[in-house]
Design an enzyme around this catalytic site. Structure first.
Site, PDB file in Angstrom:
ATOM      1  N   ASP A  57      -2.327  -1.604  -4.025  1.00  9.31           N
ATOM      2  CA  ASP A  57      -2.627  -0.214  -4.205  1.00  9.31           C
ATOM      3  C   ASP A  57      -1.285   0.421  -4.220  1.00  9.31           C
ATOM      4  O   ASP A  57      -0.746   0.829  -3.362  1.00  9.31           O
ATOM      5  CB  ASP A  57      -3.373   0.486  -3.221  1.00  9.31           C
ATOM      6  CG  ASP A  57      -3.850   1.819  -3.517  1.00  9.31           C
ATOM      7  OD1 ASP A  57      -3.382   2.283  -4.625  1.00  9.31           O
ATOM      8  OD2 ASP A  57      -4.630   2.448  -2.795  1.00  9.31           O
ATOM      9  N   ASP A  93     -13.503   2.768  -2.699  1.00 10.81           N
ATOM     10  CA  ASP A  93     -13.473   3.523  -4.204  1.00 10.81           C
ATOM     11  C   ASP A  93     -12.436   2.756  -4.974  1.00 10.81           C
ATOM     12  O   ASP A  93     -12.309   3.100  -6.258  1.00 10.81           O
ATOM     13  CB  ASP A  93     -12.830   5.181  -3.766  1.00 10.81           C
ATOM     14  CG  ASP A  93     -11.848   5.112  -3.019  1.00 10.81           C
ATOM     15  OD1 ASP A  93     -11.412   3.826  -2.271  1.00 10.81           O
ATOM     16  OD2 ASP A  93     -11.174   6.159  -2.728  1.00 10.81           O
ATOM     17  N   HIS A  94     -11.855   1.557  -4.597  1.00 13.26           N
ATOM     18  CA  HIS A  94     -11.302   0.760  -5.583  1.00 13.26           C
ATOM     19  C   HIS A  94     -11.929  -0.518  -5.840  1.00 13.26           C
ATOM     20  O   HIS A  94     -12.888  -0.989  -4.881  1.00 13.26           O
ATOM     21  CB  HIS A  94      -9.905   0.227  -4.858  1.00 13.26           C
ATOM     22  CG  HIS A  94      -8.900   1.354  -4.466  1.00 13.26           C
ATOM     23  ND1 HIS A  94      -7.699   1.541  -5.273  1.00 13.26           N
ATOM     24  CD2 HIS A  94      -8.888   2.261  -3.690  1.00 13.26           C
ATOM     25  CE1 HIS A  94      -7.181   2.582  -4.809  1.00 13.26           C
ATOM     26  NE2 HIS A  94      -7.686   3.210  -3.766  1.00 13.26           N
ATOM     27  N   ASN A 103      -1.124   3.524  -6.115  1.00  8.03           N
ATOM     28  CA  ASN A 103      -1.336   4.923  -6.042  1.00  8.03           C
ATOM     29  C   ASN A 103      -0.549   5.587  -7.054  1.00  8.03           C
ATOM     30  O   ASN A 103      -0.496   6.986  -6.712  1.00  8.03           O
ATOM     31  CB  ASN A 103      -1.133   5.523  -4.754  1.00  8.03           C
ATOM     32  CG  ASN A 103      -2.530   5.578  -3.785  1.00  8.03           C
ATOM     33  OD1 ASN A 103      -3.449   5.830  -4.281  1.00  8.03           O
ATOM     34  ND2 ASN A 103      -2.348   5.223  -2.460  1.00  8.03           N
ATOM     35  N   TYR A 140       0.606  -1.142  -0.178  1.00 10.47           N
ATOM     36  CA  TYR A 140      -0.143  -0.095  -0.061  1.00 10.47           C
ATOM     37  C   TYR A 140       0.974   1.226   0.012  1.00 10.47           C
ATOM     38  O   TYR A 140       1.370   1.655   1.146  1.00 10.47           O
ATOM     39  CB  TYR A 140      -1.075  -0.084   1.129  1.00 10.47           C
ATOM     40  CG  TYR A 140      -1.833   1.134   1.264  1.00 10.47           C
ATOM     41  CD1 TYR A 140      -2.534   1.561   0.143  1.00 10.47           C
ATOM     42  CD2 TYR A 140      -2.085   1.859   2.472  1.00 10.47           C
ATOM     43  CE1 TYR A 140      -3.360   2.929   0.140  1.00 10.47           C
ATOM     44  CE2 TYR A 140      -2.870   3.164   2.572  1.00 10.47           C
ATOM     45  CZ  TYR A 140      -3.605   3.520   1.369  1.00 10.47           C
ATOM     46  OH  TYR A 140      -4.210   4.462   1.572  1.00 10.47           O
TER      47      TYR A 140
END
Length: 267
Positions: free
Chosen positions: A154, A257-258, A156, A110
């Site tokens: 994730d 939201d993912h 990002n 993450y």
DNA sequence: ATGGTAGACGATCTA
């Protein structure tokens, strides 16, 4: 002999346990990697996941923020948690499993989101993100002799032009600035990682895994980004059979939201 | 150009 791995930023595993259980029943991956569990180790709903057949669970949790976990049908060994940037955040966990006579280390990341301003002199969170991906450059797909590797999470960062809805309009937006996208591509190149999602979906096609909570109508606007990734060592590329992005999950009640991203392999 | 939503926690902070 098949293998499937799902990665999903769940944005609170306790709040969204019902949809985690749904995904385990319907997508039914062998291994589920979660990010942003937003709980401590002893608060993780391990019993519920074990009841669905995911008896092997490793957690790197943290109070309130971040946190990653792996729930697996296959035994996990040699688990490891690396404290990137030495700030005590729970943003990484890894372990080894066996499949088809191979030993495979799976990394679950993450990466820091990085705040709003893409300038480390005024925004320390952006500096933290750049330092984090710089440290990730040390991680090579072939780091352990005789062990294949998969890296999910994730990250990002949406590295390619068609990983965002508008390349031009996103160039100064954190997650698609050149210093980030080039940094992520450096990790891949120097570590000999393969972008499995782009092996399956050509780079000239739009591909998103995240849609902002802030849009009035996320589906109508469709201003998504590919922030979630599945990479592997070169040797596993030939075993990839498909990638599934569960876009419908963004439209569920109380969604993350993912959305879940799944890679399917076979021998 | 701006502001918009979400979750944990209980002071705002992170995303």
């Amino acid at each position: 002999m098949n293998l499937s791995i799902t990665t999903w930023n769940i944005n609170s595993v306790r709040l969204r346990l019902p949809i985690v259980e749904d995904v385990l029943k319907t997508v039914a991956p062998d291994i589920l990697c979660l990010q942003e569990i937003k709980c401590q180790n002893d608060e993780f709903p391990a019993d519920a996941l074990k009841a669905l057949g995911y008896g092997n669970i490793i957690i790197h949790g943290q109070k309130g923020y971040h946190g990653v976990a792996i729930a697996s049908r296959l035994p996990l060994t040699e688990d490891h948690r690396q404290d990137y940037c030495g700030v005590g955040d729970a943003r990484h966990i890894s372990a080894i499993f066996e499949w088809g006579g191979r030993r495979i280390r799976i990394h679950n990341f993450y990466v820091p989101a990085g705040g709003d301003e893409p300038d480390r002199t005024v925004n320390p969170k952006f500096g933290h993100k750049l330092d984090f991906i710089r440290e990730m450059r040390e991680l090579k797909a072939g780091a352990e002799p005789g062990v294949s590797a998969i890296l999910v999470g994730d990250l990002n960062i949406a590295p390619l032009e068609n990983d965002v809805w508008s390349h031009k309009q996103m160039l100064k937006i954190v997650s698609h600035t050149p210093v980030e996208t080039e940094g992520l591509l450096d990790i891949m190149r120097e570590g000999a990682w393969v972008d499995l999602m782009r092996e399956h979906v050509p780079a000239d096609q739009k591909l998103y895994t995240w849609w902002s909570y802030r849009a009035k109508d996320w589906a109508a606007a469709d201003r998504g980004r590919r922030l979630d990734h599945i990479w592997s060592s070169e040797d596993l590329k030939a075993n990839l059979r498909g990638i599934e992005i569960l876009k419908e999950a963004r439209g569920w009640e109380k969604p993350s939201d993912h959305v879940p991203v799944t890679a399917r392999f076979s021998l």
